[in-house]
Design an enzyme around this catalytic site. Structure first.
Site, PDB file in Angstrom:
ATOM      1  N   GLY A  46       0.851  -1.260   0.043  1.00  0.00           N
ATOM      2  CA  GLY A  46       0.187  -0.052  -0.165  1.00  0.00           C
ATOM      3  C   GLY A  46       0.864   1.213  -0.032  1.00  0.00           C
ATOM      4  O   GLY A  46       2.138   1.205   0.579  1.00  0.00           O
ATOM      5  N   GLN A  51       2.688  10.019   1.325  1.00  0.00           N
ATOM      6  CA  GLN A  51       4.086   9.287   1.442  1.00  0.00           C
ATOM      7  C   GLN A  51       4.973   9.671   0.192  1.00  0.00           C
ATOM      8  O   GLN A  51       6.282   9.508  -0.017  1.00  0.00           O
ATOM      9  CB  GLN A  51       3.919   7.686   1.263  1.00  0.00           C
ATOM     10  CG  GLN A  51       3.386   7.291   2.596  1.00  0.00           C
ATOM     11  CD  GLN A  51       3.327   5.859   2.588  1.00  0.00           C
ATOM     12  OE1 GLN A  51       2.350   5.358   2.126  1.00  0.00           O
ATOM     13  NE2 GLN A  51       4.243   5.250   3.098  1.00  0.00           N
ATOM     14  N   CYS A  89       5.822  -0.199   7.084  1.00  0.00           N
ATOM     15  CA  CYS A  89       5.590   0.950   6.197  1.00  0.00           C
ATOM     16  C   CYS A  89       6.493   1.406   5.446  1.00  0.00           C
ATOM     17  O   CYS A  89       7.751   1.477   5.846  1.00  0.00           O
ATOM     18  CB  CYS A  89       5.011   2.182   7.183  1.00  0.00           C
ATOM     19  SG  CYS A  89       4.475   3.586   6.245  1.00  0.00           S
ATOM     20  N   LEU A  90       6.167   1.728   4.067  1.00  0.00           N
ATOM     21  CA  LEU A  90       7.260   1.958   3.202  1.00  0.00           C
ATOM     22  C   LEU A  90       8.033   3.477   3.732  1.00  0.00           C
ATOM     23  O   LEU A  90       9.234   3.653   3.146  1.00  0.00           O
ATOM     24  CB  LEU A  90       6.900   2.398   1.857  1.00  0.00           C
ATOM     25  CG  LEU A  90       6.349   0.960   1.167  1.00  0.00           C
ATOM     26  CD1 LEU A  90       5.756   1.264  -0.325  1.00  0.00           C
ATOM     27  CD2 LEU A  90       7.432  -0.090   1.054  1.00  0.00           C
ATOM     28  N   HIS A 131      -4.294   1.232   7.743  1.00  0.00           N
ATOM     29  CA  HIS A 131      -3.385   1.840   7.770  1.00  0.00           C
ATOM     30  C   HIS A 131      -3.053   2.927   6.695  1.00  0.00           C
ATOM     31  O   HIS A 131      -2.730   4.103   7.137  1.00  0.00           O
ATOM     32  CB  HIS A 131      -2.072   0.858   7.408  1.00  0.00           C
ATOM     33  CG  HIS A 131      -0.505   1.164   7.165  1.00  0.00           C
ATOM     34  ND1 HIS A 131       0.355   0.738   8.025  1.00  0.00           N
ATOM     35  CD2 HIS A 131      -0.078   1.869   6.353  1.00  0.00           C
ATOM     36  CE1 HIS A 131       1.409   1.229   7.634  1.00  0.00           C
ATOM     37  NE2 HIS A 131       1.239   2.159   6.786  1.00  0.00           N
ATOM     38  N   GLU A 132      -3.432   2.644   5.562  1.00  0.00           N
ATOM     39  CA  GLU A 132      -3.486   4.015   4.670  1.00  0.00           C
ATOM     40  C   GLU A 132      -4.542   5.042   4.612  1.00  0.00           C
ATOM     41  O   GLU A 132      -4.042   6.060   4.510  1.00  0.00           O
ATOM     42  CB  GLU A 132      -3.644   3.411   3.052  1.00  0.00           C
ATOM     43  CG  GLU A 132      -2.813   2.040   2.618  1.00  0.00           C
ATOM     44  CD  GLU A 132      -1.244   2.553   2.944  1.00  0.00           C
ATOM     45  OE1 GLU A 132      -0.824   3.870   2.740  1.00  0.00           O
ATOM     46  OE2 GLU A 132      -0.470   1.390   3.120  1.00  0.00           O
ATOM     47  N   HIS A 135      -2.891   7.250   7.116  1.00  0.00           N
ATOM     48  CA  HIS A 135      -1.836   8.069   6.425  1.00  0.00           C
ATOM     49  C   HIS A 135      -2.554   9.573   6.108  1.00  0.00           C
ATOM     50  O   HIS A 135      -1.697  10.698   6.235  1.00  0.00           O
ATOM     51  CB  HIS A 135      -1.261   7.494   5.166  1.00  0.00           C
ATOM     52  CG  HIS A 135      -0.019   6.729   5.482  1.00  0.00           C
ATOM     53  ND1 HIS A 135       0.997   7.250   6.166  1.00  0.00           N
ATOM     54  CD2 HIS A 135       0.201   5.522   5.328  1.00  0.00           C
ATOM     55  CE1 HIS A 135       2.067   6.429   6.133  1.00  0.00           C
ATOM     56  NE2 HIS A 135       1.622   5.223   5.682  1.00  0.00           N
TER      57      HIS A 135
HETATM   58 NI    NI Z   1       2.409   3.269   5.530  1.00  0.00          NI
END
Ligand code: NI
Length: 161
Positions: A46, A51, A89-90, A131-132, A135
């Site tokens: 995701g 991000q 998380c990226l 999670h997204e 963000h």
């Molecule tokens: Ni993330």
């Protein structure tokens, strides 16, 4: 194919609230394509617009590698059950932590054609959508981690033992 730079934890853009998307534009369509490219390149499941430095309510998810989904202006309106597991998380590469999430959610959003859809999700997909969505509200999963963040290599080692 265009890979965008992924902002890392500590970057102030990751703590900001995103704005609703009102119209699809060529720039937004390009952003969505780039977000998929960037997510796959980084081997994530995701990626949310902040991000890559864009404060708009958009994220992409693909938990199987064959099911790309776009969520615009998402709203999780039902959540039940509970799952506990590692999440990463990226924007915080190489790290994971244990986070509790609902096992099952219902979410409404617009797709890339700005058409509303409504879906149920559970397990990993529910986790990814929660999670997204966080963000887009300037929240990172680290605020929800129980215990310590760990290095991904240590989790793999644990699983092999
Ligand atoms: Ni993330």
């Amino acid at each position: 194919m265009a890979i965008r730079t992924i902002r890392e934890y500590g970057d102030e853009v990751l703590g900001k609230h995103c704005k609703d998307v009102k119209h699809m534009t060529p720039g937004l369509a390009l952003l969505i394509n780039d977000m998929f490219d960037t997510m796959y390149e980084a081997q994530g499941v995701g990626l949310a617009a902040p991000q890559v430095g864009v404060l708009k309510k958009v994220f992409v998810v693909d938990v199987t590698g064959e099911d790309p989904m776009v969520f615009i202006n998402p709203e999780i309106y039902e959540a039940d059950g509970e799952q506990e597991g590692y999440e990463g998380c990226l924007s915080l590469p190489g790290k994971s932590g244990i986070v509790k999430r609902p096992m099952h959610i219902r979410v409404r959003a617009l797709d890339r054609n700005m058409k509303e859809f409504d879906m149920e999700a559970e397990e990993l997909l529910a986790r990814a959508i929660c999670h997204e969505t966080d963000h887009l509200d300037g929240r990172m999963y680290v605020e929800l981690v129980e215990g310590e963040l760990v290095n991904n290599e240590d989790i793999q080692r644990e699983e092999e033992e």
